[in-house]
Design an enzyme around this catalytic site. Structure first.
Site, PDB file in Angstrom:
ATOM      1  N   ARG A  36     103.909  -7.320 -60.001  1.00 15.93           N
ATOM      2  CA  ARG A  36     102.972  -6.407 -59.286  1.00 15.93           C
ATOM      3  C   ARG A  36     103.292  -6.976 -57.889  1.00 15.93           C
ATOM      4  O   ARG A  36     103.550  -7.899 -57.516  1.00 15.93           O
ATOM      5  CB  ARG A  36     101.510  -7.098 -59.723  1.00 15.93           C
ATOM      6  CG  ARG A  36     101.041  -6.410 -61.013  1.00 15.93           C
ATOM      7  CD  ARG A  36      99.855  -6.762 -61.491  1.00 15.93           C
ATOM      8  NE  ARG A  36      98.759  -5.614 -61.159  1.00 15.93           N
ATOM      9  CZ  ARG A  36      97.640  -6.195 -60.687  1.00 15.93           C
ATOM     10  NH1 ARG A  36      97.454  -7.576 -60.361  1.00 15.93           N
ATOM     11  NH2 ARG A  36      96.779  -5.460 -60.341  1.00 15.93           N
ATOM     12  N   GLU A  94      85.870   0.330 -61.102  1.00 15.02           N
ATOM     13  CA  GLU A  94      85.344  -1.010 -60.605  1.00 15.02           C
ATOM     14  C   GLU A  94      84.706  -0.694 -59.177  1.00 15.02           C
ATOM     15  O   GLU A  94      83.688  -1.173 -59.128  1.00 15.02           O
ATOM     16  CB  GLU A  94      86.578  -2.001 -60.432  1.00 15.02           C
ATOM     17  CG  GLU A  94      85.975  -3.210 -59.404  1.00 15.02           C
ATOM     18  CD  GLU A  94      87.239  -4.079 -59.379  1.00 15.02           C
ATOM     19  OE1 GLU A  94      88.598  -3.802 -59.914  1.00 15.02           O
ATOM     20  OE2 GLU A  94      86.969  -4.999 -58.663  1.00 15.02           O
ATOM     21  N   LYS A 129      99.927  -0.812 -56.616  1.00 16.52           N
ATOM     22  CA  LYS A 129      98.648   0.092 -56.557  1.00 16.52           C
ATOM     23  C   LYS A 129      98.667   1.306 -55.889  1.00 16.52           C
ATOM     24  O   LYS A 129      99.563   1.214 -54.871  1.00 16.52           O
ATOM     25  CB  LYS A 129      97.334  -0.824 -56.302  1.00 16.52           C
ATOM     26  CG  LYS A 129      97.110  -2.096 -56.878  1.00 16.52           C
ATOM     27  CD  LYS A 129      95.772  -2.776 -56.676  1.00 16.52           C
ATOM     28  CE  LYS A 129      95.573  -3.608 -57.618  1.00 16.52           C
ATOM     29  NZ  LYS A 129      94.412  -4.445 -57.411  1.00 16.52           N
ATOM     30  N   HIS A 187      85.970  -0.749 -48.732  1.00 16.37           N
ATOM     31  CA  HIS A 187      85.567  -2.113 -49.136  1.00 16.37           C
ATOM     32  C   HIS A 187      83.978  -2.684 -48.446  1.00 16.37           C
ATOM     33  O   HIS A 187      83.826  -3.596 -47.788  1.00 16.37           O
ATOM     34  CB  HIS A 187      86.561  -3.033 -48.501  1.00 16.37           C
ATOM     35  CG  HIS A 187      86.686  -4.418 -49.358  1.00 16.37           C
ATOM     36  ND1 HIS A 187      85.670  -5.388 -49.513  1.00 16.37           N
ATOM     37  CD2 HIS A 187      87.761  -5.003 -50.349  1.00 16.37           C
ATOM     38  CE1 HIS A 187      85.935  -6.344 -50.151  1.00 16.37           C
ATOM     39  NE2 HIS A 187      87.342  -6.011 -50.727  1.00 16.37           N
ATOM     40  N   TRP A 208      87.860 -10.794 -47.546  1.00 16.97           N
ATOM     41  CA  TRP A 208      86.936 -10.147 -48.701  1.00 16.97           C
ATOM     42  C   TRP A 208      85.576  -9.852 -48.188  1.00 16.97           C
ATOM     43  O   TRP A 208      84.878  -9.387 -48.801  1.00 16.97           O
ATOM     44  CB  TRP A 208      86.564 -11.579 -49.729  1.00 16.97           C
ATOM     45  CG  TRP A 208      87.760 -12.094 -50.508  1.00 16.97           C
ATOM     46  CD1 TRP A 208      88.697 -11.423 -50.683  1.00 16.97           C
ATOM     47  CD2 TRP A 208      87.766 -13.303 -51.239  1.00 16.97           C
ATOM     48  NE1 TRP A 208      89.689 -11.953 -51.633  1.00 16.97           N
ATOM     49  CE2 TRP A 208      89.003 -13.288 -52.039  1.00 16.97           C
ATOM     50  CE3 TRP A 208      87.202 -14.192 -51.490  1.00 16.97           C
ATOM     51  CZ2 TRP A 208      89.628 -14.166 -52.877  1.00 16.97           C
ATOM     52  CZ3 TRP A 208      87.336 -15.415 -52.277  1.00 16.97           C
ATOM     53  CH2 TRP A 208      88.783 -15.311 -52.879  1.00 16.97           C
ATOM     54  N   GLU A 241      87.728  -8.069 -68.014  1.00 17.33           N
ATOM     55  CA  GLU A 241      87.669  -8.006 -66.423  1.00 17.33           C
ATOM     56  C   GLU A 241      87.565  -6.446 -66.068  1.00 17.33           C
ATOM     57  O   GLU A 241      88.263  -5.691 -66.240  1.00 17.33           O
ATOM     58  CB  GLU A 241      88.880  -8.579 -65.830  1.00 17.33           C
ATOM     59  CG  GLU A 241      89.012  -8.661 -64.503  1.00 17.33           C
ATOM     60  CD  GLU A 241      89.430  -9.933 -63.749  1.00 17.33           C
ATOM     61  OE1 GLU A 241      89.710 -10.723 -64.527  1.00 17.33           O
ATOM     62  OE2 GLU A 241      89.768  -9.645 -62.412  1.00 17.33           O
ATOM     63  N   ARG A 242      86.406  -6.187 -65.153  1.00 16.01           N
ATOM     64  CA  ARG A 242      86.111  -4.972 -64.601  1.00 16.01           C
ATOM     65  C   ARG A 242      86.099  -3.952 -65.761  1.00 16.01           C
ATOM     66  O   ARG A 242      86.396  -2.720 -65.720  1.00 16.01           O
ATOM     67  CB  ARG A 242      87.288  -4.439 -63.731  1.00 16.01           C
ATOM     68  CG  ARG A 242      87.484  -5.474 -62.753  1.00 16.01           C
ATOM     69  CD  ARG A 242      86.399  -5.976 -62.058  1.00 16.01           C
ATOM     70  NE  ARG A 242      86.663  -7.120 -61.115  1.00 16.01           N
ATOM     71  CZ  ARG A 242      85.796  -7.829 -60.408  1.00 16.01           C
ATOM     72  NH1 ARG A 242      84.648  -7.548 -60.514  1.00 16.01           N
ATOM     73  NH2 ARG A 242      86.361  -8.694 -59.438  1.00 16.01           N
ATOM     74  N   GLU A 285      95.812 -13.788 -55.574  1.00 16.11           N
ATOM     75  CA  GLU A 285      94.400 -14.193 -55.878  1.00 16.11           C
ATOM     76  C   GLU A 285      94.530 -15.442 -56.648  1.00 16.11           C
ATOM     77  O   GLU A 285      93.691 -15.424 -57.654  1.00 16.11           O
ATOM     78  CB  GLU A 285      93.560 -12.998 -56.562  1.00 16.11           C
ATOM     79  CG  GLU A 285      93.554 -11.567 -55.750  1.00 16.11           C
ATOM     80  CD  GLU A 285      92.470 -10.752 -56.135  1.00 16.11           C
ATOM     81  OE1 GLU A 285      92.615 -10.428 -57.543  1.00 16.11           O
ATOM     82  OE2 GLU A 285      91.901  -9.908 -55.489  1.00 16.11           O
ATOM     83  N   ASP A 332      92.812  -1.713 -52.401  1.00 11.96           N
ATOM     84  CA  ASP A 332      92.277  -2.241 -53.635  1.00 11.96           C
ATOM     85  C   ASP A 332      91.451  -1.250 -54.480  1.00 11.96           C
ATOM     86  O   ASP A 332      90.491  -1.312 -54.602  1.00 11.96           O
ATOM     87  CB  ASP A 332      91.327  -3.576 -53.559  1.00 11.96           C
ATOM     88  CG  ASP A 332      91.564  -4.278 -55.047  1.00 11.96           C
ATOM     89  OD1 ASP A 332      92.015  -3.918 -56.143  1.00 11.96           O
ATOM     90  OD2 ASP A 332      91.004  -5.420 -54.971  1.00 11.96           O
TER      91      ASP A 332
END
Ligand code: BDP
Length: 706
Positions: A338, A406, A373, A525, A547, A181-182, A305, A378
């Site tokens: 997390r 990413e 994070k 974003h 999103w 993933e990524r 998510e 993100d």
């Protein structure tokens, strides 16, 4: 313009014809552990013997083997093991086997730290590598090799270093089917199909590279975890990897799926307060420690998510984390839980992690670490530090950084992340009057790995520098990004000072360039849906509001930006009062975060005297111009870099320049359409119409990210 393939083919031909370079082209596999011959004058200082404890532990053997390999490469000479120091010898010493006459500040070194010192011992001039443990000796040996490779005078060493953080981890987002993933560097390096019987030699090189930086743990599988990773066959595979890594001081961790008791154990529920569920995890932990006695623990993405978690049963994050902590505690394991959470209905996605976790401060078991994070959205090209840093004094926190790019152009864009990591680590949270950096608020660091099966490991040569910088800064958060870049260049490309200076300057310019051509002035974003590559600020049709790029930039006729001031979502209140106040006012908000915290009219006056609109366009232009500059600067280095790597980087920079223009043109076209403003005087109009940018599709390779 040449295509990527043509440029590469030309370069490979040049590599064959170019007389100045060795017959074996450099493909990047050796990373920063290349150990190429030193100039003759420096070779004289290399040792001929190494004194160490006998019999050597597996870790000490790894240290001696690395020193042998290094000295053979750097000086073309063998390094013999000896029991007594000769002139010029290396002496590896711990308190248990310190040669007579050696007095050192052992207590200051801590369990993993090391000391390098040129000294006289028993009448001989020697170099001592000292530590309290064999793993410290391995780190010290790597540090000595780094000194040798970067031109430090080996006859006058006096250095000491100990890590402040006890957990310095990589997080692999690797799936059990070997997709990543990524991931932009090929497939997962974990060959699950052949494990546990076949142990790829690459695993050892992976461990060597990580140990050279001081990375001491690795989470093998994706945070979007499959329960299968906790079944006996996969545990046997993970155990095989743990065996390979152990001598290098690297512990294995696994991402755990919260619903595993129901999925694997057949239980009716995975409710963390259910006794049967708690018992299931205890049994599972015991099973894991049977095959991996030094297992590090679990990393958990819960209620984020779509992942399962304690909230599915009306419980909170602490209930979930503490249940796992209880299962791991008897074995010494930790839970990395997390804080990356956001729900579709909240008015400001950036405020949610804090809102959910801050009230739980002090409620977590001692072996839980909350992993946060670097920023609250993100891994964007620039975010202010996450407000949870400094806000949970009673809870150990881990800082999660993303090494894989990413949101920063995947592996084709040259973006050195050292400055971004440094910016976060050194950000002052102002939770104490005397200052308190983010680094000082954390007990662990986690970096989302950029490692794959590509021959060069990271998808591009320069992306190796991001793995390197992450590891070095996890060991020592006070390091400056420029110094880290310098030592990486010296070990990876060349030691010639003008070339080193030129490459370091390129690297240091690259992150700000990416911010400029993607998301200047605090925008965030704006990227394409799903794959996250390329611009798509117009997207407004996704199932979840938060999103959509339009949710984040809020551009319209009257202005642009997300109002997080007290007049808006008031997310600024999550920072310490001094910062909350500073960020509440556009006049005192740093310009590079302006539109993160404020929604402002297009004619808002900027420090430059330009309007916000003109400033925005000029930042986009500056970003594109810098990439053009990087290309030219790299082209001028042709004589200094081996042909294969020179050509590969040049080809990637050509892609980056085209994509920087794409970002710039698409964003300028879109914001112009939304604002209804003319382009500032003298500005180049976008190459295509907005409609054309909207229909452009980025073709990404299936299996290289979700
Ligand atoms: C996002 C990624 C997604 C990850 C998620 C996470 O797009 O693939 O699963 O972060 O960190 O940035 O859990």
């Amino acid at each position: 313009m040449k295509t990527w393939a043509q440029a590469l083919a030309g370069a490979l031909l040049a590599a064959v014809l170019h007389p100045a370079w060795s017959a074996t082209p450099e493909d990047g596999y050796e990373l920063w552990l290349r150990y190429r011959a030193l100039p003759a004058a420096n070779q004289a200082a290399l040792p001929r013997s190494v004194v160490h404890a006998q019999p050597a532990s597996a870790t000490l053997q790894a240290a001696v083997a690395e020193l042998r390999r290094g000295v053979a490469g750097l000086g073309g000479r063998p390094l013999a093991s000896a029991s007594k120091p000769a002139n010029g010898a290396l002496v590896l010493a711990t308190p248990a086997n310190a040669p007579a006459g050696l007095s050192l500040p052992w207590a200051d070194l801590g369990p993993e730290g090391y000391l390098l010192r040129s000294t006289r011992l028993q009448g001989r001039a020697v170099t001592v590598i000292a530590a309290n443990s064999d793993i410290g000796l391995l780190y010290g040996s790597h540090a000595w090799l780094r000194a040798a490779q970067t031109g430090v005078d080996l006859g006058r060493l006096d250095a000491r270093s100990s890590p402040r953080l006890s957990l310095r981890l990589l997080n692999h987002w690797d799936n059990l089917d070997r997709t990543v993933e990524r991931g932009y560097a090929g497939a997962s390096i974990w060959d699950w199909w052949k494990l546990p019987d076949i142990r790829d030699a690459r695993y050892v090189d992976y461990a060597r590279a990580n140990a050279s930086l001081g990375i001491n743990g690795t989470v093998l599988n994706n945070v979007n975890a499959k329960a299968d990773s906790l079944t006996a066959p996969f545990l046997a595979k993970a155990a095989a990897l743990a065996d390979v890594f152990r001598p290098h001081g690297i512990k294995v961790y696994l991402s755990a799926r919260f619903s595993s008791p129901a999925e694997l154990g057949g239980l009716k529920t995975s409710d963390p307060l259910d006794p049967a569920v708690r018992a299931w995890w205890k049994t599972k932990a015991a099973e894991i420690y049977k095959v991996i006695p030094d297992f590090g623990g679990f990393l958990v993405k819960a209620n984020s998510e779509g992942q399962p978690g304690p909230q599915d049963y009306g419980r909170n994050h602490a209930d979930g984390a503490n249940m796992l902590a209880e299962a791991l505690a008897p074995h010494g394991g930790v839970v990395l839980w997390r804080a990356f959470v956001y729900s579709p209905d909240a008015s400001d996605r950036a405020a949610q992690g804090y809102a959910e976790f801050k009230p739980l401060d002090g409620k977590f078991a001692p072996n839980v670490i909350v992993q946060v994070k670097n920023g609250a959205i993100d891994f964007q090209p620039r975010e202010p530090f996450h407000p949870l840093f400094g806000a949970m004094p009673a809870t150990p926190l881990a800082l999660e950084l993303q090494i894989t790019k990413e949101y920063l152009g995947f592996s084709t864009h040259l973006v050195y992340l050292g400055p971004m990591f440094e910016e976060t680590l050194k950000a002052d949270t102002r939770v104490k009057p005397q200052g308190a950096t983010v680094a000082a608020q954390v007990t662990a660091m986690a970096g989302v790995a950029n490692i794959g099966t590509d021959r060069n490991w990271s998808g591009s040569h320069f992306d190796q520098a991001n793995w390197y910088a992450y590891g070095r800064m996890a060991w020592d958060h006070e390091l400056a990004a420029g110094d880290v870049a310098r030592e990486w260049v010296q070990q990876t490309f060349t030691v010639k000072p003008p070339a080193v200076d030129a490459i370091v300057a390129m690297m240091l310019a690259s992150r700000e360039a990416a911010v400029d051509y993607m998301t200047p002035l605090g925008l965030h974003h704006l990227m394409g849906t799903g794959h996250h590559h390329g611009p798509a600020p117009w997207v407004d049709n996704l199932e979840r509001a938060d999103w959509n790029p339009v949710y984040f930039h809020r551009a319209a006729r009257d202005g642009i930006g997300f109002d997080r001031s007290p007049r808006g979502s008031n997310a600024v209140a999550q920072y310490a009062p001094e910062l909350a106040q500073r960020f509440a006012d556009p006049a005192t908000t740093p310009e590079n975060l302006l539109l993160w915290f404020h929604r402002l009219p297009w004619d808002h006056r900027m420090a430059s005297g330009r309007t916000l609109w003109a400033e925005l366009v000029s930042r986009y232009d500056r970003g594109v111009a810098t990439v053009g500059d990087l290309r030219r600067r790299w082209a001028a280095l042709q004589a200094d870099i081996d042909p294969q790597r020179h050509a590969e980087v040049a080809a990637y920079l050509a892609v980056q320049e085209a994509e920087a223009r794409w970002w710039r043109d698409a964003c300028v076209a879109y914001f112009q359409a939304v604002s209804g403003l003319p382009l500032p005087a003298g500005v180049r109009p976008p190459e295509r119409s907005l409609e054309e940018y909207k229909v452009l599709q980025f073709n990404f390779a299936p299996g290289r990210g979700g």
